[in-house]
Structures are given as C-alpha cells and as structure tokens.
Design an enzyme around this catalytic site. Structure first.
Site, PDB file in Angstrom:
ATOM      1  N   GLY A   1       0.814  -1.218   0.000  1.00  0.00           N
ATOM      2  CA  GLY A   1       0.000   0.000   0.000  1.00  0.00           C
ATOM      3  C   GLY A   1       0.844   1.263   0.000  1.00  0.00           C
ATOM      4  O   GLY A   1       0.635   2.167   0.812  1.00  0.00           O
ATOM      5  N   ALA A   2       1.800   1.318  -0.943  1.00  0.00           N
ATOM      6  CA  ALA A   2       2.742   2.459  -0.944  1.00  0.00           C
ATOM      7  C   ALA A   2       2.419   3.464  -2.047  1.00  0.00           C
ATOM      8  O   ALA A   2       3.251   4.295  -2.390  1.00  0.00           O
ATOM      9  CB  ALA A   2       4.172   1.942  -1.086  1.00  0.00           C
ATOM     10  N   SER A   3       1.210   3.414  -2.593  1.00  0.00           N
ATOM     11  CA  SER A   3       0.864   4.350  -3.665  1.00  0.00           C
ATOM     12  C   SER A   3       0.486   5.725  -3.135  1.00  0.00           C
ATOM     13  O   SER A   3       0.338   6.668  -3.909  1.00  0.00           O
ATOM     14  CB  SER A   3      -0.275   3.778  -4.517  1.00  0.00           C
ATOM     15  OG  SER A   3      -1.405   3.494  -3.713  1.00  0.00           O
TER      16      SER A   3
ATOM     17  N   ASP B   1      -2.803  -7.433  -5.176  1.00  0.00           N
ATOM     18  CA  ASP B   1      -3.794  -7.301  -4.111  1.00  0.00           C
ATOM     19  C   ASP B   1      -3.381  -8.232  -2.964  1.00  0.00           C
ATOM     20  O   ASP B   1      -3.414  -9.459  -3.120  1.00  0.00           O
ATOM     21  CB  ASP B   1      -5.158  -7.701  -4.691  1.00  0.00           C
ATOM     22  CG  ASP B   1      -6.283  -7.601  -3.672  1.00  0.00           C
ATOM     23  OD1 ASP B   1      -6.005  -7.545  -2.453  1.00  0.00           O
ATOM     24  OD2 ASP B   1      -7.452  -7.597  -4.107  1.00  0.00           O
TER      25      ASP B   1
ATOM     26  N   ASN C   1       1.457  -2.445   5.440  1.00  0.00           N
ATOM     27  CA  ASN C   1       0.777  -1.155   5.617  1.00  0.00           C
ATOM     28  C   ASN C   1      -0.573  -1.091   4.903  1.00  0.00           C
ATOM     29  O   ASN C   1      -1.447  -0.322   5.306  1.00  0.00           O
ATOM     30  CB  ASN C   1       1.711  -0.046   5.094  1.00  0.00           C
ATOM     31  CG  ASN C   1       0.990   1.264   4.897  1.00  0.00           C
ATOM     32  OD1 ASN C   1       0.763   2.009   5.849  1.00  0.00           O
ATOM     33  ND2 ASN C   1       0.603   1.564   3.653  1.00  0.00           N
TER      34      ASN C   1
ATOM     35  N   SER D   1      -3.258   0.261  14.430  1.00  0.00           N
ATOM     36  CA  SER D   1      -3.934   1.552  14.650  1.00  0.00           C
ATOM     37  C   SER D   1      -4.244   1.678  16.138  1.00  0.00           C
ATOM     38  O   SER D   1      -4.374   0.655  16.833  1.00  0.00           O
ATOM     39  CB  SER D   1      -5.257   1.572  13.869  1.00  0.00           C
ATOM     40  OG  SER D   1      -6.065   2.652  14.289  1.00  0.00           O
TER      41      SER D   1
ATOM     42  N   TYR E   1     -12.770  -2.944  11.461  1.00  0.00           N
ATOM     43  CA  TYR E   1     -11.420  -2.359  11.450  1.00  0.00           C
ATOM     44  C   TYR E   1     -10.716  -2.605  12.785  1.00  0.00           C
ATOM     45  O   TYR E   1      -9.544  -2.992  12.820  1.00  0.00           O
ATOM     46  CB  TYR E   1     -11.565  -0.862  11.168  1.00  0.00           C
ATOM     47  CG  TYR E   1     -10.279  -0.097  10.956  1.00  0.00           C
ATOM     48  CD1 TYR E   1      -9.626  -0.120   9.721  1.00  0.00           C
ATOM     49  CD2 TYR E   1      -9.734   0.686  11.975  1.00  0.00           C
ATOM     50  CE1 TYR E   1      -8.469   0.615   9.516  1.00  0.00           C
ATOM     51  CE2 TYR E   1      -8.579   1.422  11.777  1.00  0.00           C
ATOM     52  CZ  TYR E   1      -7.948   1.382  10.543  1.00  0.00           C
ATOM     53  OH  TYR E   1      -6.797   2.119  10.346  1.00  0.00           O
TER      54      TYR E   1
ATOM     55  N   ALA F   1     -11.293  -5.010  14.929  1.00  0.00           N
ATOM     56  CA  ALA F   1     -10.960  -6.436  15.062  1.00  0.00           C
ATOM     57  C   ALA F   1      -9.718  -6.762  14.244  1.00  0.00           C
ATOM     58  O   ALA F   1      -8.821  -7.487  14.708  1.00  0.00           O
ATOM     59  CB  ALA F   1     -12.140  -7.291  14.604  1.00  0.00           C
TER      60      ALA F   1
ATOM     61  N   LYS G   1      -7.307  -4.702  13.324  1.00  0.00           N
ATOM     62  CA  LYS G   1      -6.116  -4.039  13.870  1.00  0.00           C
ATOM     63  C   LYS G   1      -5.700  -4.652  15.216  1.00  0.00           C
ATOM     64  O   LYS G   1      -4.501  -4.746  15.498  1.00  0.00           O
ATOM     65  CB  LYS G   1      -6.363  -2.530  14.005  1.00  0.00           C
ATOM     66  CG  LYS G   1      -6.531  -1.806  12.663  1.00  0.00           C
ATOM     67  CD  LYS G   1      -5.351  -2.026  11.738  1.00  0.00           C
ATOM     68  CE  LYS G   1      -5.339  -1.082  10.539  1.00  0.00           C
ATOM     69  NZ  LYS G   1      -4.237  -1.346   9.605  1.00  0.00           N
TER      70      LYS G   1
HETATM   71  P1  NAP Z   1      -4.469   5.358   2.256  1.00  0.00           P
HETATM   72  O1  NAP Z   1      -3.909   6.693   1.973  1.00  0.00           O
HETATM   73  O2  NAP Z   1      -5.876   5.067   1.901  1.00  0.00           O
HETATM   74  O3  NAP Z   1      -3.511   4.271   1.568  1.00  0.00           O
HETATM   75  C1  NAP Z   1      -3.855   2.915   1.599  1.00  0.00           C
HETATM   76  C2  NAP Z   1      -2.924   2.157   0.691  1.00  0.00           C
HETATM   77  O4  NAP Z   1      -3.243   0.775   0.770  1.00  0.00           O
HETATM   78  C3  NAP Z   1      -3.029   2.554  -0.774  1.00  0.00           C
HETATM   79  O5  NAP Z   1      -1.740   2.548  -1.334  1.00  0.00           O
HETATM   80  C4  NAP Z   1      -3.874   1.429  -1.374  1.00  0.00           C
HETATM   81  O6  NAP Z   1      -3.580   1.220  -2.738  1.00  0.00           O
HETATM   82  C5  NAP Z   1      -3.380   0.260  -0.551  1.00  0.00           C
HETATM   83  N1  NAP Z   1      -4.263  -0.896  -0.533  1.00  0.00           N
HETATM   84  C6  NAP Z   1      -5.533  -0.988  -0.090  1.00  0.00           C
HETATM   85  N2  NAP Z   1      -5.990  -2.230  -0.231  1.00  0.00           N
HETATM   86  C7  NAP Z   1      -4.987  -2.954  -0.777  1.00  0.00           C
HETATM   87  C8  NAP Z   1      -4.839  -4.310  -1.159  1.00  0.00           C
HETATM   88  N3  NAP Z   1      -5.835  -5.194  -0.998  1.00  0.00           N
HETATM   89  N4  NAP Z   1      -3.658  -4.715  -1.686  1.00  0.00           N
HETATM   90  C9  NAP Z   1      -2.627  -3.832  -1.851  1.00  0.00           C
HETATM   91  N5  NAP Z   1      -2.718  -2.533  -1.506  1.00  0.00           N
HETATM   92  C10 NAP Z   1      -3.886  -2.113  -0.983  1.00  0.00           C
HETATM   93  O7  NAP Z   1      -4.336   4.999   3.810  1.00  0.00           O
HETATM   94  P2  NAP Z   1      -3.276   5.428   4.961  1.00  0.00           P
HETATM   95  O8  NAP Z   1      -3.965   6.366   5.867  1.00  0.00           O
HETATM   96  O9  NAP Z   1      -1.972   5.781   4.375  1.00  0.00           O
HETATM   97  O10 NAP Z   1      -3.198   4.050   5.732  1.00  0.00           O
HETATM   98  C11 NAP Z   1      -2.076   3.202   5.719  1.00  0.00           C
HETATM   99  C12 NAP Z   1      -2.183   2.241   6.888  1.00  0.00           C
HETATM  100  O11 NAP Z   1      -2.173   2.989   8.109  1.00  0.00           O
HETATM  101  C13 NAP Z   1      -3.469   1.419   6.909  1.00  0.00           C
HETATM  102  O12 NAP Z   1      -3.189   0.110   7.337  1.00  0.00           O
HETATM  103  C14 NAP Z   1      -4.313   2.133   7.936  1.00  0.00           C
HETATM  104  O13 NAP Z   1      -5.260   1.288   8.530  1.00  0.00           O
HETATM  105  C15 NAP Z   1      -3.257   2.593   8.919  1.00  0.00           C
HETATM  106  N6  NAP Z   1      -3.676   3.708   9.772  1.00  0.00           N
HETATM  107  C16 NAP Z   1      -3.929   4.932   9.232  1.00  0.00           C
HETATM  108  C17 NAP Z   1      -4.319   5.963  10.071  1.00  0.00           C
HETATM  109  C18 NAP Z   1      -4.610   7.347   9.550  1.00  0.00           C
HETATM  110  O14 NAP Z   1      -5.015   8.199  10.354  1.00  0.00           O
HETATM  111  N7  NAP Z   1      -4.431   7.631   8.280  1.00  0.00           N
HETATM  112  C19 NAP Z   1      -4.454   5.749  11.435  1.00  0.00           C
HETATM  113  C20 NAP Z   1      -4.191   4.480  11.951  1.00  0.00           C
HETATM  114  C21 NAP Z   1      -3.792   3.474  11.105  1.00  0.00           C
HETATM  115  P3  NAP Z   1      -4.738   1.136  -3.888  1.00  0.00           P
HETATM  116  O15 NAP Z   1      -5.505   2.396  -3.841  1.00  0.00           O
HETATM  117  O16 NAP Z   1      -3.985   0.921  -5.140  1.00  0.00           O
HETATM  118  O17 NAP Z   1      -5.620  -0.009  -3.493  1.00  0.00           O
END
Ligand code: NAP
Length: 246
Positions: free
Chosen positions: A14-16, A65, A91, A143, A156, A158, A160
C-alpha cells in the site's frame, strides 16, 4: 550501525500514497531498494517510485492485491526480481465503517482480508527468505483503534487488534532467527483513508500535541524498527499518535 542495508529489498504494501508512500520514501533514503506495492492506484505508485528515484534511491513497482494469494505472489515476483524481501512493511489497509447492526458480510470480510489476512499471508511468504538470511524486519501498521474502541469500526478494530496479536506471537516464533516483528499504531494522520472523518483543524485541537500526526512521523518509526538499532526490540507496539493513548 543504525541503517546498515543488507542484500535485500524493503517491500512496503500500500505504498501508492499516504503512510505507505512516506515509509517507502524514508526506507529508500536509508539506503534500501524499495518495492512499491499497490492494488489499483498505479499513478500514485509511479509517483512514489519517481519521488524515490529523484532523490537517488532505487524503487520498483510491485502491483498486487495483498488480500489474495495470487496478488501476494505477483507482488513478491516483482520485489524478488530485485533481491529477497528482508524488510516487510504491512501497511495496506482499508476501512468500511458502519455500525455493527448494519454491517454487511462483505464490509466485514473486505476489512479483515486486507488488513489482517493480507499482513499474515504476506509475512508468511516473506519468512522463508528472511530465515535463510538469518535477518529480517516485519513492521505491521496497526492503529490506535486496535488498542481501544471506536463506534462504527468493529471490523477495522478487530483487524487491527488481530494484527497486535499476530505481531506478538510471530515475534516469538522467529526471535532466534534474527527476525524482529513489531507494530506501529498511528493515531490520526491526514490521508485518503481519513478523508471525511471531520474538519482536520477541529480534530487537531482534540489532539494532546495540538496537531495531527504527519505520515513522515509514522515513517520514521517504521524506519527505526527496520534498522539495526532496533535489533533487540520485538513483539512491541509503538503508538505514534500525538498522545491520543497517553
Ligand atoms: P491510504 O492513503 O488510503 O492508503 C492505503 C494504501 O493501501 C493505498 O496505497 C492502497 O492502494 C493500498 N491498498 C488498499 N488495499 C490494498 C490491497 N488489498 N492490496 C494492496 N494494496 C492495498 O491509507 P493510509 O492512511 O496511508 O493508511 C495506511 C495504513 O495505516 C493502513 O493500514 C491504515 O489502517 C493505517 N492507519 C492509518 C491511520 C490514519 O489516520 N491515516 C491511522 C491508523 C492506522 P490502492 O488504492 O492501489 O488499493
């Protein structure tokens, strides 16, 4: 000693965009060749690669995926074309919030399969090469919602919380092999995932540090767990949450 790079690649799922992109950029700056995984956001993933390359780093696209076996194989095929995966950052994550009484089966399954199953089966796939190398780093992005509750996020929460348990048990299984398994619990970071959660200026005022946490601050903690300096730290959860859980 802090960031000695081994003969391996760092795979960030998920590094996009968001936290995953920040982690990929940071690990590349620390000297790791990075495999940039994504599921559908090819443009975003290419931007991550371009960011790394423009700073003199090495990166490769690793589309797949992580919620299914074929996607994980596809991802590793691209990453292992560079080198064995010795750093794995689990991630990739999604949220599909709704109250439990209204939650549809696919809303539950999608979140568990991506956030929890994805991390487990991706780790399992990485372990063989890490065990051969007698060195590895797995960093799971959980999280604060895995540590405390939030109405509307039973799926979510469960997933995490499951990641926390996975981190601790796997850490014990591989501790003698030079492999560490840790987790980062971010608080609130402004990304696509948290869009629509509210006004971020107002949310910032509710944070003990008086501001939202930056993705780069999560990335710094991930890079620490990936470093030599963290060799004696395993099975731990580090909250990077601006004091939310203090
Ligand atoms: P984000 O901006 O929505 O990025 C999520 C990334 O995951 C995207 O690159 C997406 O790529 C990828 N992804 C989703 N489903 C996937 C799959 N099945 N296979 C491969 N890639 C997948 O989210 P973020 O906020 O950076 O979150 C990153 C992590 O941090 C997550 O695990 C999230 O639960 C955790 N987190 C975030 C926060 C926050 O406040 N932002 C807080 C606590 C925890 P595509 O679009 O190409 O699918």
């Amino acid at each position: 000693m802090g960031c000695r790079v081994r003969d391996g690649v760092a795979l960030v799922t998920g590094a996009s965009r968001g936290i995953g992109r920040a982690a990929a950029v940071r690990l590349a700056a620390d000297g790791w060749p990075v495999a940039v995984n994504y599921r559908s956001d090819a443009e975003g993933a290419k931007e991550t690669v371009a960011l790394i390359e423009s700073s003199g780093g090495q990166a490769v696209l690793a589309c797949g995926d992580v919620s299914n076996a074929d996607g994980i194989e596809e991802t590793f095929a691209a990453a292992e074309a560079v080198a064995p995966v010795l750093v794995l950052v689990n991630n990739a994550g999604v949220r599909r919030d709704t109250l439990a009484a209204m939650m549809k089966r696919d809303e539950w399954d999608d979140v568990i399969r991506t956030n929890l199953d994805g991390a487990f089966f991706t780790s399992k796939r990485a372990l063989k090469r890490m065990i051969s190398a007698r060195w590895g780093r797995i960093v799971n992005v959980t999280s604060v919602i895995g540590l405390r509750g939030n109405a509307g996020q039973t799926n979510y929460g469960a997933a995490k919380a499951g990641l926390v348990g996975l981190t601790k048990s796997l850490a014990l299984e591989v501790a003698k092999r030079g492999i560490t398994v840790n987790a980062i619990a971010p608080g609130l970071v402004k990304t696509a995932l948290t869009e629509g959660l509210g006004n971020f200026d107002d949310l910032a005022k509710t944070m003990p540090i008086g501001r939202i946490v930056e993705a780069e601050e999560i990335a710094a903690a991930i890079a620490f767990f990936a470093s030599e300096d963290a060799a004696a730290i395993t099975g731990q959860v580090l909250c990077v949450d601006g004091g939310m859980t203090a």
